[in-house]
Design a protein around this motif. Sequence first.
Motif, mmCIF file in Angstrom:
data_model
loop_
_atom_site.group_PDB
_atom_site.id
_atom_site.type_symbol
_atom_site.label_atom_id
_atom_site.label_comp_id
_atom_site.label_asym_id
_atom_site.label_seq_id
_atom_site.Cartn_x
_atom_site.Cartn_y
_atom_site.Cartn_z
ATOM 1 N N GLN A 16 0.835 -1.202 0.000
ATOM 2 C CA GLN A 16 0.000 0.000 0.000
ATOM 3 C C GLN A 16 0.871 1.254 0.000
ATOM 4 N N LYS A 17 1.957 1.238 0.772
ATOM 5 C CA LYS A 17 2.829 2.408 0.835
ATOM 6 C C LYS A 17 3.560 2.615 -0.497
ATOM 7 N N ILE A 18 3.943 1.531 -1.134
ATOM 8 C CA ILE A 18 4.566 1.646 -2.460
ATOM 9 C C ILE A 18 3.566 2.258 -3.440
ATOM 10 N N GLU A 19 2.354 1.731 -3.428
ATOM 11 C CA GLU A 19 1.306 2.227 -4.323
ATOM 12 C C GLU A 19 1.090 3.726 -4.117
ATOM 13 N N ARG A 51 10.341 -8.064 -3.958
ATOM 14 C CA ARG A 51 9.655 -8.017 -5.254
ATOM 15 C C ARG A 51 8.178 -8.374 -5.113
ATOM 16 N N THR A 52 7.836 -9.210 -4.139
ATOM 17 C CA THR A 52 6.436 -9.591 -3.926
ATOM 18 C C THR A 52 5.592 -8.381 -3.565
ATOM 19 N N LEU A 58 2.159 -2.701 -7.931
ATOM 20 C CA LEU A 58 2.075 -2.439 -9.370
ATOM 21 C C LEU A 58 0.792 -3.018 -9.957
ATOM 22 N N ARG A 59 0.391 -4.171 -9.465
ATOM 23 C CA ARG A 59 -0.850 -4.787 -9.948
ATOM 24 C C ARG A 59 -2.045 -3.880 -9.649
ATOM 25 N N ILE A 69 1.406 -2.036 -17.741
ATOM 26 C CA ILE A 69 2.551 -2.946 -17.687
ATOM 27 C C ILE A 69 2.669 -3.634 -19.038
ATOM 28 N N ARG A 70 3.728 -3.317 -19.758
ATOM 29 C CA ARG A 70 3.930 -3.857 -21.101
ATOM 30 C C ARG A 70 5.019 -4.918 -21.049
#
Length: 242
Positions: A16-19, A51-52, A58-59, A69-70
Amino acid sequence: MNNIFQKIGTTQTLSQKIERNIERAIREKKLPVGSKLPSERELCEMFAVSRTALREALRRLSARGLIEIRKGSGMIVKKINMKDAIDSLNLYYDLKFDMDLLTQIIELRLAFEPEIARMAAVNRTDDDLKNLTTNLTEFAACDPDNTQLESDLDNKFHLTVARATGNPFVIVTMEPVHNLLPRMRNYIYANVEGEKEITLGYHKEIVNAIREKDADRAYEKMQAHIGRNMQVYNKFLKNSNA
């Protein structure tokens, strides 16, 4: 890009913090539309996370339409268009839909739509007027047994008035609202005798005011129309199971 993101602590959910950090960078245009995000490896190092956790963030950003996401090309900041905003509100309203929400929606319409009709009278184009006139013809000719089509045409009328304002924020605000209403209108047209004719009469008066660029009359006629909607809703539908 090293100064955009900072290491994250562990007091809250990491993903959540990354988002939120990436979203904030997009909002502040540190990551403008079309720009490429750092790689997953680089982001993991910047945030000091696994990475998880990063992939979960990112999702969610991708699901919200903020990034694309390409495969083989990385992650790109996506342009949010009007359809994305409307689709998000459509989903929210559908999930929240109940009779209380319907009451609140009609109250909102009573507050907003008369002013929208006023704006439409000032800003409408010849194409807008043509679309409104076509809608009146189709609504009048609609088979009374086809209450779903009647409801859809009623809905289209109000959306066409909103578009005639020329203001994209009006459209984004009102289209999700009107997308909720066919289910109510369908019930009313099927069960309240003469309601279609009354509605058509209001629509004709509103279009005439918009045609003549009479902003005050457009306001008054729309106010009377939505006021009538509120009365019918309170009398016939509010306490039903529709």
